[in-house]
Design a protein around this motif. Sequence first.
Motif, PDB file in Angstrom:
ATOM      1  N   VAL A 166       0.845  -1.190   0.000  1.00  0.00           N
ATOM      2  CA  VAL A 166       0.000   0.000   0.000  1.00  0.00           C
ATOM      3  C   VAL A 166       0.881   1.242   0.000  1.00  0.00           C
ATOM      4  CG1 VAL A 166      -1.967  -1.111   1.134  1.00  0.00           C
ATOM      5  CG2 VAL A 166      -0.190  -0.023   2.539  1.00  0.00           C
ATOM      6  N   LYS A 214      -2.447   1.945 -10.233  1.00  0.00           N
ATOM      7  CA  LYS A 214      -3.818   1.497  -9.961  1.00  0.00           C
ATOM      8  C   LYS A 214      -3.838   0.282  -9.046  1.00  0.00           C
ATOM      9  CE  LYS A 214      -8.057  -0.105 -12.216  1.00  0.00           C
ATOM     10  NZ  LYS A 214      -8.700  -0.479 -13.492  1.00  0.00           N
ATOM     11  N   ARG A 217      -3.512   1.566  -5.547  1.00  0.00           N
ATOM     12  CA  ARG A 217      -4.739   2.237  -5.102  1.00  0.00           C
ATOM     13  C   ARG A 217      -5.809   1.213  -4.718  1.00  0.00           C
ATOM     14  NH1 ARG A 217      -3.645   5.560  -9.803  1.00  0.00           N
ATOM     15  NH2 ARG A 217      -2.603   7.496  -9.150  1.00  0.00           N
ATOM     16  N   GLU A 218      -5.881   0.126  -5.460  1.00  0.00           N
ATOM     17  CA  GLU A 218      -6.853  -0.918  -5.124  1.00  0.00           C
ATOM     18  C   GLU A 218      -6.508  -1.572  -3.794  1.00  0.00           C
ATOM     19  OE1 GLU A 218      -6.748  -3.406  -8.570  1.00  0.00           O
ATOM     20  OE2 GLU A 218      -8.169  -2.152  -9.697  1.00  0.00           O
ATOM     21  N   ASN A 219      -5.232  -1.763  -3.508  1.00  0.00           N
ATOM     22  CA  ASN A 219      -4.827  -2.287  -2.202  1.00  0.00           C
ATOM     23  C   ASN A 219      -5.144  -1.297  -1.097  1.00  0.00           C
ATOM     24  OD1 ASN A 219      -3.908  -4.666  -3.291  1.00  0.00           O
ATOM     25  ND2 ASN A 219      -1.735  -4.162  -3.151  1.00  0.00           N
ATOM     26  N   ASN A 220      -4.933   0.004  -1.372  1.00  0.00           N
ATOM     27  CA  ASN A 220      -5.304   1.028  -0.392  1.00  0.00           C
ATOM     28  C   ASN A 220      -6.791   0.939  -0.070  1.00  0.00           C
ATOM     29  OD1 ASN A 220      -2.679   1.939  -0.604  1.00  0.00           O
ATOM     30  ND2 ASN A 220      -3.192   3.859  -1.630  1.00  0.00           N
ATOM     31  N   GLU A 221      -7.603   0.774  -1.108  1.00  0.00           N
ATOM     32  CA  GLU A 221      -9.051   0.689  -0.922  1.00  0.00           C
ATOM     33  C   GLU A 221      -9.439  -0.557  -0.137  1.00  0.00           C
ATOM     34  OE1 GLU A 221     -10.635   0.902  -4.850  1.00  0.00           O
ATOM     35  OE2 GLU A 221     -10.029   3.002  -5.148  1.00  0.00           O
ATOM     36  N   LEU A 222      -8.753  -1.666  -0.397  1.00  0.00           N
ATOM     37  CA  LEU A 222      -9.022  -2.888   0.358  1.00  0.00           C
ATOM     38  C   LEU A 222      -8.706  -2.678   1.827  1.00  0.00           C
ATOM     39  CD1 LEU A 222      -9.681  -5.883   0.669  1.00  0.00           C
ATOM     40  CD2 LEU A 222      -7.310  -6.395  -0.014  1.00  0.00           C
ATOM     41  N   SER A 224      -8.666   0.085   3.519  1.00  0.00           N
ATOM     42  CA  SER A 224      -9.670   0.970   4.090  1.00  0.00           C
ATOM     43  C   SER A 224     -10.995   0.236   4.308  1.00  0.00           C
ATOM     44  CB  SER A 224      -9.876   2.179   3.178  1.00  0.00           C
ATOM     45  OG  SER A 224     -10.870   3.033   3.688  1.00  0.00           O
ATOM     46  N   SER A 225     -11.390  -0.608   3.352  1.00  0.00           N
ATOM     47  CA  SER A 225     -12.661  -1.320   3.467  1.00  0.00           C
ATOM     48  C   SER A 225     -12.665  -2.293   4.630  1.00  0.00           C
ATOM     49  CB  SER A 225     -12.968  -2.068   2.166  1.00  0.00           C
ATOM     50  OG  SER A 225     -12.150  -3.223   2.022  1.00  0.00           O
TER      51      SER A 225
END
Length: 264
Positions: A166, A214, A217-222, A224-225
Amino acid sequence: MQRLKPVLKPSLLAIAMAASTLSVPTLAQSQEQHPEAVQQLTNRGVTVVENFEAPGGMTGYVGTMQGRPVAFYLTPDKEHVVVGTMLNNTGENLTESKIQELVLGPQNEKAWGQLEEADWVRDGNADAPVIVYTFTDPNCPFCHRFRQAAEPWIDAGKVQLRHVMVGILKQDSLPKAATIVGADNPRAALKENQKNHGEGGISVDRRIVSANAKRIRENNELMSSLGLTATPSTYYKDDNGAIQMKQGAPRPGEMEAIMGSPEP
């Protein structure tokens, strides 16, 4: 433990103070509705996960608020709720096991499945029997220390540490993470960042970054989720096969449990 920028966290004491004053008339309830006293907490942001029979004729509830587990109890008259931990007459915590069983256990099981499908870099032998997932920021000093502490197990072929890269801590965290995952040999790039951590870590390759940002960013979103606010955040299986999660660098006494065996 390296944390993200400050986030607003709920005060369970505040919830408890509010809940302790709730006394409302009984209303007609459909089977899908919670009793009005419980509804007062859901209106304040509590998500109910499950309810159960509790001692003293009460109904126990477990849920979450901004990603944190919370438990509370509905009195037999269904007009009051009490928020917090229930103890029996021997001092046993009756709430903790319910939170683990009904909230944290299912959450961690779901997270494990998401991590298996996530974009990660394997650190260690692919045949190593123990798998540990950890969210790693290239600039995180506590991630660096965790990797150092895990090295004996990794070198012995007992553990494969799967780094979900991340970029959250510094301006160049995402470019560094993208450089690692997009490298021809991500494992070697990860090792380079680890080796040179004290001198700033891996050098950013802008060409690689543009093609791989990208993914980070998808790992960052995971992350956070999953409600995680610190790196490293680590998922592992305990002796019973249950998924556990640790935020922040583990203490030395916690490493055996996370790695699944005594230090080699």
